[in-house]
Design a protein around this motif. Structure first.
Motif, short mmCIF file in Angstrom:
data_model
loop_
_atom_site.label_atom_id
_atom_site.label_comp_id
_atom_site.label_asym_id
_atom_site.label_seq_id
_atom_site.Cartn_x
_atom_site.Cartn_y
_atom_site.Cartn_z
N THR A 196 15.87 -28.89 11.70
CA THR A 196 15.81 -30.24 11.43
C THR A 196 14.85 -30.76 10.50
OG1 THR A 196 16.83 -30.93 13.53
CG2 THR A 196 15.53 -32.64 12.36
N GLY A 197 13.58 -30.11 10.57
CA GLY A 197 12.54 -30.33 9.72
C GLY A 197 12.66 -29.98 8.39
N PHE A 198 13.15 -28.64 8.15
CA PHE A 198 13.79 -28.07 6.71
C PHE A 198 14.66 -29.34 6.17
CE2 PHE A 198 12.40 -23.86 8.26
CZ PHE A 198 11.09 -23.66 7.80
N LYS A 199 15.52 -29.51 7.00
CA LYS A 199 16.79 -30.53 6.34
C LYS A 199 15.96 -31.87 5.85
CE LYS A 199 21.11 -29.49 8.10
NZ LYS A 199 22.10 -30.00 9.11
N SER A 200 15.09 -32.29 6.46
CA SER A 200 14.37 -33.36 6.02
C SER A 200 13.33 -33.09 4.92
CB SER A 200 13.61 -33.83 7.29
OG SER A 200 14.39 -34.40 8.44
N LEU A 201 12.92 -32.11 4.89
CA LEU A 201 11.77 -31.55 3.70
C LEU A 201 12.53 -31.52 2.50
CD1 LEU A 201 8.89 -31.20 3.18
CD2 LEU A 201 9.24 -28.57 3.71
N ARG A 202 13.81 -30.80 2.87
CA ARG A 202 14.59 -30.69 1.56
C ARG A 202 15.16 -31.96 1.03
NH1 ARG A 202 20.11 -30.34 1.37
NH2 ARG A 202 21.14 -29.55 -0.44
N PHE A 203 15.51 -32.94 2.01
CA PHE A 203 16.01 -34.31 1.33
C PHE A 203 14.90 -34.98 0.47
CE2 PHE A 203 16.40 -38.61 2.25
CZ PHE A 203 17.73 -38.86 1.64
N TRP A 204 13.74 -35.04 1.31
CA TRP A 204 12.58 -35.45 0.59
C TRP A 204 12.15 -34.95 -0.54
CZ3 TRP A 204 7.91 -33.41 -0.40
CH2 TRP A 204 6.82 -34.23 -1.15
N TRP A 205 12.23 -33.65 -0.79
CA TRP A 205 12.01 -32.87 -2.03
C TRP A 205 13.07 -33.25 -3.17
CZ3 TRP A 205 7.90 -30.19 -3.57
CH2 TRP A 205 8.09 -29.56 -4.72
N VAL A 206 14.09 -33.24 -2.65
CA VAL A 206 15.34 -33.48 -3.77
C VAL A 206 15.33 -35.02 -4.27
CG1 VAL A 206 17.93 -33.85 -4.04
CG2 VAL A 206 16.95 -31.76 -2.90
N ASN A 207 15.05 -35.86 -3.24
CA ASN A 207 14.87 -37.48 -3.65
C ASN A 207 13.75 -37.76 -4.43
OD1 ASN A 207 17.27 -38.26 -2.70
ND2 ASN A 207 16.47 -38.71 -0.66
N LYS A 208 12.52 -36.77 -4.10
CA LYS A 208 11.15 -37.12 -5.02
C LYS A 208 11.38 -36.81 -6.38
CE LYS A 208 6.45 -36.10 -5.12
NZ LYS A 208 5.34 -35.34 -4.29
N TYR A 209 12.16 -35.52 -6.57
CA TYR A 209 12.30 -35.25 -8.04
C TYR A 209 13.50 -35.51 -8.50
CZ TYR A 209 7.73 -33.09 -6.79
OH TYR A 209 6.37 -33.01 -6.78
N ARG A 210 14.30 -36.32 -8.22
CA ARG A 210 15.68 -36.63 -8.59
C ARG A 210 15.66 -37.57 -9.87
NH1 ARG A 210 20.08 -40.26 -5.69
NH2 ARG A 210 19.01 -39.57 -3.88
#
Length: 160
Positions: free
Chosen positions: A146-160
């Motif tokens: 759950t943590g890695f998915k949230s972190l990945r989502f945050w990372w993708v949206n930050k640098y989109r």
């Protein structure tokens, strides 16, 4: 037509100043200015209020035509973020329950009595130890995923 342009046109059609519109909506003039200059967008409740004020459907106000605008994208993203937050909460709850069940198994094992019966057989609930570790590992694994998915989502949206 974008939401900011739509709002500006509607306000001018009614011959309202930003200050007058702000008073009718119970917001600051700066909020109206920010919306019209596309610096930020109003929340959903305010969009409904604006649609009622100008006697428009939400489709007409948000979409302003056939193409999708920033406002429509914001509303869609808000809905998907809410769903994602609910799923994260459910996942974390499941992980916590699994982990606590593992701890409970270890506690039961630690307070249980081991004895040898008259035939010489040892009675011990040794099976609780691997079950406890399996449950605790499963709980930690759910937390990590759950943590890695949230972190990945945050990372993708930050640098989109």
């Amino acid at each position: 037509m974008e939401f900011n342009e739509q709002l500006k046109v509607l306000r001018k059609e009614r011959s309202l100043t930003q200050e007058q519109l702000a008073n009718e909506l119970n917001v600051s003039r700066q909020a109206i200015s920010n919306w019209e200059n596309n610096k930020n967008l109003p929340d959903l409740e305010m969009v409904v209020t604006i649609a009622q004020l100008f006697d428009l459907s939400l489709d007409e106000l948000i979409l302003g035509g056939k193409e999708m605008t920033n406002m429509a994208e914001k509303l869609i993203n808000d809905g998907s973020e809410t769903r994602r937050a609910k799923m994260n909460l459910i996942s974390i709850s499941i992980g916590a329950v699994l982990f606590l069940m593992g701890v409970a198994c270890l506690l039961i094992k630690s307070v249980s009595v081991e004895y040898i019966d008259a035939q010489g057989f040892l009675h011990e609930n040794f099976f609780l130890i691997p079950i406890a570790f399996l449950l605790m590992f499963s709980g930690i694994l759910v937390f990590a995923i759950t943590g890695f998915k949230s972190l990945r989502f945050w990372w993708v949206n930050k640098y989109r």
